[in-house]
Design an enzyme around this catalytic site. Sequence first.
Site, PDB file in Angstrom:
ATOM      1  N   ASP A  80      13.236  91.575  13.555  1.00  0.00           N
ATOM      2  CA  ASP A  80      13.733  90.845  14.990  1.00  0.00           C
ATOM      3  C   ASP A  80      14.931  90.687  15.575  1.00  0.00           C
ATOM      4  O   ASP A  80      15.847  90.490  15.197  1.00  0.00           O
ATOM      5  CB  ASP A  80      13.199  89.299  14.546  1.00  0.00           C
ATOM      6  CG  ASP A  80      11.423  89.321  14.743  1.00  0.00           C
ATOM      7  OD1 ASP A  80      10.898  90.616  15.299  1.00  0.00           O
ATOM      8  OD2 ASP A  80      10.705  88.680  14.171  1.00  0.00           O
ATOM      9  N   ASP A 123      16.847  88.319  16.823  1.00  0.00           N
ATOM     10  CA  ASP A 123      17.421  86.251  15.664  1.00  0.00           C
ATOM     11  C   ASP A 123      18.523  86.153  14.477  1.00  0.00           C
ATOM     12  O   ASP A 123      18.355  88.042  13.964  1.00  0.00           O
ATOM     13  CB  ASP A 123      16.152  85.365  16.113  1.00  0.00           C
ATOM     14  CG  ASP A 123      15.119  85.832  15.011  1.00  0.00           C
ATOM     15  OD1 ASP A 123      15.657  86.881  13.814  1.00  0.00           O
ATOM     16  OD2 ASP A 123      14.370  84.863  14.924  1.00  0.00           O
ATOM     17  N   GLU A 142      17.366  85.869  11.587  1.00  0.00           N
ATOM     18  CA  GLU A 142      17.046  86.414  10.150  1.00  0.00           C
ATOM     19  C   GLU A 142      16.067  87.790  10.322  1.00  0.00           C
ATOM     20  O   GLU A 142      16.302  88.094   9.442  1.00  0.00           O
ATOM     21  CB  GLU A 142      15.081  85.306  10.718  1.00  0.00           C
ATOM     22  CG  GLU A 142      14.924  83.868  10.234  1.00  0.00           C
ATOM     23  CD  GLU A 142      15.906  83.586   8.690  1.00  0.00           C
ATOM     24  OE1 GLU A 142      15.274  84.059   7.522  1.00  0.00           O
ATOM     25  OE2 GLU A 142      16.811  82.544   8.681  1.00  0.00           O
ATOM     26  N   ARG A 155      11.115  83.598  20.048  1.00  0.00           N
ATOM     27  CA  ARG A 155      11.776  82.231  19.365  1.00  0.00           C
ATOM     28  C   ARG A 155      13.559  82.226  19.905  1.00  0.00           C
ATOM     29  O   ARG A 155      14.071  83.480  19.692  1.00  0.00           O
ATOM     30  CB  ARG A 155      12.305  82.919  17.557  1.00  0.00           C
ATOM     31  CG  ARG A 155      11.135  82.682  16.929  1.00  0.00           C
ATOM     32  CD  ARG A 155      11.313  82.974  15.174  1.00  0.00           C
ATOM     33  NE  ARG A 155       9.936  82.784  14.764  1.00  0.00           N
ATOM     34  CZ  ARG A 155       9.303  83.929  14.100  1.00  0.00           C
ATOM     35  NH1 ARG A 155       9.141  85.051  14.774  1.00  0.00           N
ATOM     36  NH2 ARG A 155       7.966  83.745  13.513  1.00  0.00           N
ATOM     37  N   HIS A 183      18.643  84.760  24.081  1.00  0.00           N
ATOM     38  CA  HIS A 183      18.177  85.933  24.520  1.00  0.00           C
ATOM     39  C   HIS A 183      16.933  85.175  25.870  1.00  0.00           C
ATOM     40  O   HIS A 183      17.374  84.491  26.384  1.00  0.00           O
ATOM     41  CB  HIS A 183      16.956  85.587  23.033  1.00  0.00           C
ATOM     42  CG  HIS A 183      17.033  86.642  21.924  1.00  0.00           C
ATOM     43  ND1 HIS A 183      18.088  87.584  22.218  1.00  0.00           N
ATOM     44  CD2 HIS A 183      16.777  85.581  21.209  1.00  0.00           C
ATOM     45  CE1 HIS A 183      18.251  87.576  20.254  1.00  0.00           C
ATOM     46  NE2 HIS A 183      17.620  86.671  20.211  1.00  0.00           N
TER      47      HIS A 183
END
Length: 832
Positions: free
Chosen positions: A82, A84, A86, A310, A355
């Site tokens: 992903d 981000d 994480e 997110r 994003h």
Amino acid sequence: MATNLLIVESPAKAKTINKYLGKDFEVLASYGHVRDVVPKDGSVDPDKHFEIQWQLNDKSAKHLDQIFRAAKTADNIYLATDPDREGEAISWHLSEIMGKKGLLKGRNVKRVVFTEVTKSAVLDAVANPRDISEWLVDAYKARRALDYLVGFKISPLLWRYVRGAKSAGRVQSPALRLIVEREAEIEAFVSQEYWSMEAQCRHPSQDFTARLIRLDGNKAEQFSLTDSKGAHAARDRILQAADGRLRVTDVSSKERKRRAAPPFTTSTLQQEAGRKLGFPTRKTMQVAQKLYEGIRIGEEGTVGLISYMRTDSVSLSGEALSQLRDVIARDYGIENLPDKPNFYRNKNSNAQEAHEAIRPTSALRRPEQIAQYLSDDERKLYSLVWKRAVASQMIPATMNTVSIDLTAGTEHAFRASGTTVVVAGFLNVYEEGRDARKADEDDDGRKLPALKVGDAVDLQDVVTAQHFTEPPPRFTEASLVKALEEYGIGRPSTYASIISTLLYKDYTTLVNKSFRPTDLGRVLTMFLTEYFTRYVDYNFTAGMEDELDKIAEGKAQWLDVMAGFWKEFGEKIREITLMINGREVKFPGIVELGTDPKSGKPLSARVGQYGAFAQIGTVEDEEKPKFASLRPHQSIFNITASEALELFGLPRELGVVDGQSVIAAVGPFGAYVKKGDTNASLKKEDDPYTIELDRALVLINEKEDFIRNRIIKEFDGSAIQVLNGRFGPYLSDGALNGKIPKDVDPTSVTLEQAQAWLTETGKPARRGFGRGAKKTAAKKVAKKAATKTVAAKKTAVKKAAKKTAAKKAAKKAVKKTAAKKVAKKAAKKAAE
């Protein structure tokens, strides 16, 4: 063999992307995070530059083995987790693990990032890879180290004083404080009475109402009328002054424009899904994840329907804007399309704008066109995202607000307001929900008759109504997420987990979709705000998030941030530890209720390991204190002395049956009734303080029937049994519980099958498995344990004997060697 390996975190995402790439690619999933901090004290060492000890997750081994095998034959490895922090962390962990195994030598390893799972986005990302961002990884390491240090340093101190508390958290604790402080506000709130007044007006074209704005020559405010006598006296004065008619003294009309809300961020999606769909935050994110990772849409195949969910950003890409404008022109008319795209700015100063906002990957996929391919929840959430994105690029709505002032004599006046939509604009598609309506919004859509200054209308009546001020509302999931965002507590990816943690740890409960702190949660907050004030302060928490953002942006070094934090935090931990050891820290949340009239001993309430309870006496008394659990609806913070004394009415004797007493009581695991050796838990609808004998016997008989039918099958010489359970037949040997295949008759199970299935599916047994089974199996287990203990002792004795003999032999050998050396030296001297 595939020469390219692409790794994502979820199997659903892997399945979707696999169809976009050619045969030269193998797409595998890591199944989320593969490593985390070792859960023990010392795993983050401030004295060694905050060195972190990592360990593989238990469930990751088989998935990693598959990745390792594929990596050995790949020329290129693409880490496509992903987009981000994480996701960056997962990619970093994977590269670290593979690097230590020597799997990266001679291979090209790159990071791939895309914010939508579509063929064009994936292919473009693979064509333009980058390196793993050290800044994002450092921000992740700092976050994990901070969370670990707060949790593992405060929690042990917490456990000594707040029994039952599971842990303290760097982000969850300030979130809990919000809920606790709101509850305190509600309890401290003193309601005030006030009266409203409304004129009922009659007009040939349309009847309408008007609210009081002036009374006796003064501006009418909320507390101008505070009791029935004053309100009715004012009504009589107005009716007398009006003499049946109100005069129009002012008519005003004003047009205003209402702009559409920006496209969704994580926070606003969670709030709106809660308001409009009734979705909890976790459900919103789970459904959004599915829409992002991909849904099979007929001949089009599997495709991601929304962009990454997110995000803090409210911006849209040029391609997305162009597509949305095409849809608006085609479906809603060119008149609803602004001359140029609408651009929005994020109001949150802490927003991460890396994003896009959450949007449909293709606005051409109208919700109704793909509804047949979606589950009900997926359809609802996709429709919400689609409408919000489309509406954000439409013209504003034009509203016309008309206000009419009417007088009764010279001292009293009323105002009627109505707002009508002149140009619907974005309202053709979507209108943002509200947590609570403002007073002036109650007139939306209301039309008024055409009136001008000097006109008169008939006054039918003046209606008075009694009201009471209300305390501030408790937080819902939507309003809590909004507050977390406003205070800068956490980030988009953490809101759902914060809420889940507070509920899971029993620090809060949800009542009618609103958060209420438990006594445990309140006592925990009292402890933290008393002794760790700075670390549950909202500004401090938001400040730490800012520091993490700076690390992610390359504007700060993570070790410097950690050192600054630890300097003060470590000192605070040492200070509180010394205070605890010196018994200077008082147990929080002990509520003194008075004195027990029978014994003359102090009566109090507090929170313990098994929940809230009342207590008569103290540990210093010669006799042990008496304890009684509070009832589910009671709290130590508002229980009265009389209510607390009633709790000591348990256990209650309900009667005697066949010479055995039947009692109702409350134990560590809840309320129950008992006859002889049989205990039966009460149902939700039962109350140990009011339950009667007949009902108690029904529950006891049910339990006895259950016990009688508990054992389906036993095996000679084995502790394994086939048992009836709440969810059907299962296996147990007293230590492990295992599954029986659904298509197998439980009475036909053989010992060999039972042993194999117990090995394959066995999980630790929790609370025993029935009276008959318990006695039989316990004996077998005890016998086995005793046999093992004897064998272990014999083995230990043999090992000890061998060890002793070896030591003796070694000593002899040493002595012998030493003697030889001495003799040799002596002979040499003699020869000389």
